[in-house]
Design an enzyme around this catalytic site. Structure first.
Site, PDB file in Angstrom:
ATOM      1  N   LYS A 157     -34.964  70.944 -43.683  1.00 14.71           N
ATOM      2  CA  LYS A 157     -36.425  70.991 -43.846  1.00 14.71           C
ATOM      3  C   LYS A 157     -36.914  72.438 -43.810  1.00 14.71           C
ATOM      4  O   LYS A 157     -37.730  72.857 -44.615  1.00 14.71           O
ATOM      5  CB  LYS A 157     -37.058  70.164 -42.726  1.00 14.71           C
ATOM      6  CG  LYS A 157     -38.300  69.448 -43.014  1.00 14.71           C
ATOM      7  CD  LYS A 157     -38.226  68.179 -43.838  1.00 14.71           C
ATOM      8  CE  LYS A 157     -37.336  68.137 -44.992  1.00 14.71           C
ATOM      9  NZ  LYS A 157     -36.690  66.937 -45.356  1.00 14.71           N
ATOM     10  N   GLY A 194     -32.433  64.261 -67.690  1.00 16.60           N
ATOM     11  CA  GLY A 194     -31.032  63.919 -67.436  1.00 16.60           C
ATOM     12  C   GLY A 194     -30.137  64.971 -68.039  1.00 16.60           C
ATOM     13  O   GLY A 194     -30.564  66.096 -68.291  1.00 16.60           O
ATOM     14  N   ARG A 233     -41.617  66.455 -59.996  1.00 12.55           N
ATOM     15  CA  ARG A 233     -40.263  66.166 -60.486  1.00 12.55           C
ATOM     16  C   ARG A 233     -39.591  67.398 -61.093  1.00 12.55           C
ATOM     17  O   ARG A 233     -38.378  67.445 -61.224  1.00 12.55           O
ATOM     18  CB  ARG A 233     -40.307  65.058 -61.534  1.00 12.55           C
ATOM     19  CG  ARG A 233     -40.878  63.760 -61.021  1.00 12.55           C
ATOM     20  CD  ARG A 233     -40.807  62.727 -62.088  1.00 12.55           C
ATOM     21  NE  ARG A 233     -39.431  62.518 -62.503  1.00 12.55           N
ATOM     22  CZ  ARG A 233     -38.571  61.735 -61.880  1.00 12.55           C
ATOM     23  NH1 ARG A 233     -38.942  61.056 -60.832  1.00 12.55           N
ATOM     24  NH2 ARG A 233     -37.334  61.609 -62.314  1.00 12.55           N
ATOM     25  N   CYS A 251     -37.224  66.744 -63.830  1.00 13.22           N
ATOM     26  CA  CYS A 251     -37.987  66.631 -65.072  1.00 13.22           C
ATOM     27  C   CYS A 251     -38.880  65.392 -65.041  1.00 13.22           C
ATOM     28  O   CYS A 251     -38.494  64.342 -64.529  1.00 13.22           O
ATOM     29  CB  CYS A 251     -37.120  66.535 -66.315  1.00 13.22           C
ATOM     30  SG  CYS A 251     -35.997  67.907 -66.512  1.00 13.22           S
ATOM     31  N   GLU A 292     -35.660  74.539 -46.946  1.00 15.04           N
ATOM     32  CA  GLU A 292     -36.175  74.243 -48.292  1.00 15.04           C
ATOM     33  C   GLU A 292     -37.618  74.669 -48.508  1.00 15.04           C
ATOM     34  O   GLU A 292     -37.984  75.008 -49.632  1.00 15.04           O
ATOM     35  CB  GLU A 292     -35.976  72.772 -48.680  1.00 15.04           C
ATOM     36  CG  GLU A 292     -36.817  71.788 -47.911  1.00 15.04           C
ATOM     37  CD  GLU A 292     -36.564  70.348 -48.355  1.00 15.04           C
ATOM     38  OE1 GLU A 292     -36.284  70.102 -49.525  1.00 15.04           O
ATOM     39  OE2 GLU A 292     -36.660  69.462 -47.485  1.00 15.04           O
TER      40      GLU A 292
HETATM   41  C1  F6R Z   1     -34.938  67.174 -48.690  1.00 15.49           C
HETATM   42  C2  F6R Z   1     -34.890  66.174 -49.725  1.00 15.49           C
HETATM   43  C3  F6R Z   1     -33.601  65.955 -50.418  1.00 15.49           C
HETATM   44  C4  F6R Z   1     -33.404  64.454 -50.715  1.00 15.49           C
HETATM   45  C5  F6R Z   1     -32.145  64.240 -51.547  1.00 15.49           C
HETATM   46  C6  F6R Z   1     -31.879  62.772 -51.804  1.00 15.49           C
HETATM   47  O1  F6R Z   1     -36.200  67.187 -48.079  1.00 15.49           O
HETATM   48  O2  F6R Z   1     -35.862  65.549 -50.045  1.00 15.49           O
HETATM   49  O3  F6R Z   1     -32.528  66.477 -49.704  1.00 15.49           O
HETATM   50  O4  F6R Z   1     -33.318  63.770 -49.500  1.00 15.49           O
HETATM   51  O5  F6R Z   1     -32.264  64.909 -52.752  1.00 15.49           O
HETATM   52  O6  F6R Z   1     -32.930  62.185 -52.501  1.00 15.49           O
HETATM   53  P1  F6R Z   1     -33.120  60.617 -52.528  1.00 15.49           P
HETATM   54  O7  F6R Z   1     -33.519  60.192 -51.162  1.00 15.49           O
HETATM   55  O8  F6R Z   1     -34.197  60.390 -53.543  1.00 15.49           O
HETATM   56  O9  F6R Z   1     -31.798  60.032 -52.921  1.00 15.49           O
END
Ligand code: F6R
Length: 601
Positions: free
Chosen positions: A483, A102, A29, A2, A486
């Site tokens: 990768k 949240g 987001r 969000c 997703e």
């Molecule tokens: C995959 C990806 C997610 C983030 C995960 C953690 O490409 O981006 O798996 O790595 O959600 O996010 P952060 O690094 O923001 O804690």
């Protein structure tokens, strides 16, 4: 998860359009639905819609003048994707509009509280299925008890459990109220105007002066100024303003069709920034880890794979034993945290709920918190005893690319700092990485991308894709699978090469594509044997390796960077995932069901 935006200014502006544009910049987001509420001289303008905000023509939002507005880009948690569940949410007479990022974890209890106090049933009060909708009804309830808007807001805030960033607007009041606990919120200060947002790109066209409210702080924001207080005891908090140094260009596509491609191709630059770490900071973080009895790396998703890489580098280069965990699986180990422990968080956003939860427990138990982050001012930044930043600028595409390689690079430096003669070793590590960045720069050209697109064309209709690697490349194989899954939505799985014979090899048939990550290190022979075993069962082998092998049906040459080869190996996989996504008609920047920052458990 969000995106939220709020605006308050002294002069009338085209506020719905401004909010639309801010939400477009925050769309990474959350992007399943969106909504805007603006205070205009004729009353409250509201527009909600299902789908991506960028699919709406901005002209539709033009001409709505006002001095106050809020907007929200949603990633559904409670309640399906629908207009009625999209934010803002209102009280019964629609005078109070609320946006929220949240989860209100105790929303059921709060609903029961409202039914009991008001003598109403669900249908009399709630129109949506969201947890958020308790907030406007609670504020309304406290207002009816005789509270001011501000004190009704504070009373409501005290009742909320979970992580949240909330912004509220009330008809007739010339200011916004906001509060946060655990979810991101940043304030931008303009001339006679203020902005509130989940992330800086939302208002970077208007101002670079920002302040990050702390957990359990609330704000009253009018065109004249901002007042910040503690939610718990009302104590005044002085805002600490700072300047954003990166420019909007780093948050735009700069001529590339997608952020993901732009972020992959800018890795020579982002890596160059990441390795410019101050020795003192690395050595201090390493010193804490050396003193500790237990040291845990922790992260989620891609960051968890990089955390695992951190563990392997700490062992192989630093000679230190550490353990890497996925944030959501750390619970059974919380009992081992004490003053002699270090929790090392790896996170791009610094807001990932499962990691934050482990860090909060660690903090309470006296553990030291060290973080490797990208977002300055994030929750993890604020709660860490020592922090390192990857300094790559904003990563907008949902799939982590430049942040992942930068994390790997800093973890290599950290491992050198952990070694016996940390200072001298660190100089060696920096030298190694400077050379690596130079070689990556020469190799990562548009030609590499075209070549990988050709491989992607061959693979685009496959149902399954497997990736194998050993040693340092085992976490890279796992990251490759994330990768590809997703953004291309192809079923992909990564395995350590040595695990194949214990089960996964049964999946191989004639033509099954397998990517083999073969480094010029002590794992090479075993990897070649594993690749041979796959080949003899008909697998179609795509080798990512510095040297060619007759085992390969396709060869993607990578520079031999010694222990930093993991970084080079990640890049063709990112490009392959990107091209597969595009060839299969997917939006690589906004994959289905995902959001950039996972602020809920
Ligand atoms: C995959 C990806 C997610 C983030 C995960 C953690 O490409 O981006 O798996 O790595 O959600 O996010 P952060 O690094 O923001 O804690």
């Amino acid at each position: 998860m969000c995106g939220i935006f709020g605006y308050v200014g002294v002069r009338e502006r085209d506020v719905a359009l401004m909010t639309y544009r801010a939400l477009r910049d925050l769309e990474y987001r959350g992007y399943d639905s969106w909504g805007i509420a603006a205070m205009t001289p004729d009353g409250v303008f509201v527009r909600k819609s299902v789908g991506k905000i960028s699919d709406t023509n901005e002209q539709e939002l033009k001409g709505i003048s006002g001095k106050l507005a809020i907007g929200h880009s949603r990633w559904a948690t409670h309640g399906g994707v629908s207009e009625v569940n999209s934010h803002p949410h209102f009280n019964r007479d629609r005078t109070i509009a609320v946006i929220h990022n949240g989860i209100v974890e105790n929303h059921n209890e709060l609903r029961a509280f409202l039914y009991a106090k008001l003598g109403l049933v669900h249908a009399d009060l709630f129109v949506s299925e969201t947890d958020t909708e308790v907030i406007p009804h609670l504020i309304d309830y406290f207002l009816r008890l005789g509270n001011t808007f501000e004190s009704a807001f504070v009373e409501t805030g005290k009742m909320l459990e979970g992580r949240y960033a909330v912004v509220v607007m009330k008809r007739g009041e010339p200011y916004l109220l906001a509060m946060r606990d655990g979810s991101p919120l940043v304030v931008g200060e303009g001339e006679d105007q203020y902005y509130l947002a989940s992330d800086v790109p939302a208002f970077l066209d208007h101002t670079r002066t920002v302040c990050y409210p702390g957990d359990r702080e609330y704000l009253k924001v009018s065109a004249e100024g901002i007042m910040m207080r503690s939610l718990d005891d009302g104590a005044k908090v002085e805002p600490k303003w700072s300047e954003i140094l990166w420019d909007k260009a780093s948050a735009t596509k700069e001529g590339h069709p997608h952020y993901m491609l732009k972020e992959i191709l800018e890795q020579p630059l982002s890596l160059d920034k990441a390795i410019r770490q101050e020795d003192g900071k690395l050595l201090e973080a390493a010193a804490l880890m050396k003193e500790a009895e237990h040291c845990f790396f922790i992260g989620c998703g891609t960051a968890a794979k990089m955390a695992k890489l951190g563990e392997l580098y700490a062992a192989s280069v630093g000679g230190r034993q550490t353990t890497a965990f996925v944030g959501s699986e750390f619970k059974p180990y919380e009992q081992f945290l004490d003053r002699k422990s270090v929790l090392f968080a790896v996170s791009q956003s610094g807001e990932t709920a499962d990691v934050l939860e482990a860090l909060s427990v660690g903090k309470k138990r006296g553990a030291k918190i060290v973080s490797l982050l990208n977002v300055v001012g994030s929750s993890m930044d604020r709660m860490s005893d020592k922090k390192l930043f990857i300094n790559t600028g904003p990563e907008i595409a949902v799939a982590s690319t430049k942040a992942a390689t930068a994390q790997a690079a800093v973890l290599i430096l950290l491992a050198h700092a952990l070694a016996k003669d940390g200072k001298a070793k660190l100089a060696e590590g920096k030298h190694l990485l400077r050379r690596a960045v130079k070689e990556i720069k020469a190799w990562l050209t548009p030609d590499l991308s075209y070549e990988i697109r050709r491989v992607a064309e061959r693979l685009k209709d496959t149902n399954d894709l497997y990736i194998i690697g050993r040693g340092l490349n085992a976490p890279i194989a796992h990251e490759a699978a994330i990768k590809i899954q997703e953004v291309s939505y192809i079923h992909a799985e990564g395995f350590p090469g040595g695990e194949l014979k214990h089960g996964p090899i049964a999946l191989i048939q004639k033509g099954t594509p397998v990517i083999a990550l073969i480094a010029n290190d002590e794992t090479r022979r075993d990897m070649e044997s594993n690749t041979m075993e796959l080949k003899s069962r008909g697998a179609y082998i795509i080798g990512i390796a510095p040297t060619h092998s007759p085992l390969f049906d396709e060869w993607i040459p990578v520079p031999d960077l010694g222990i930093a080869s993991t970084i080079a190996n990640l890049i063709p996989i990112q490009l392959l995932a990107y091209h597969l996504a595009v060839l299969r008609g997917n939006d690589p920047d906004k994959p289905r069901n995902l959001a950039k920052s996972v602020t809920v458990k």
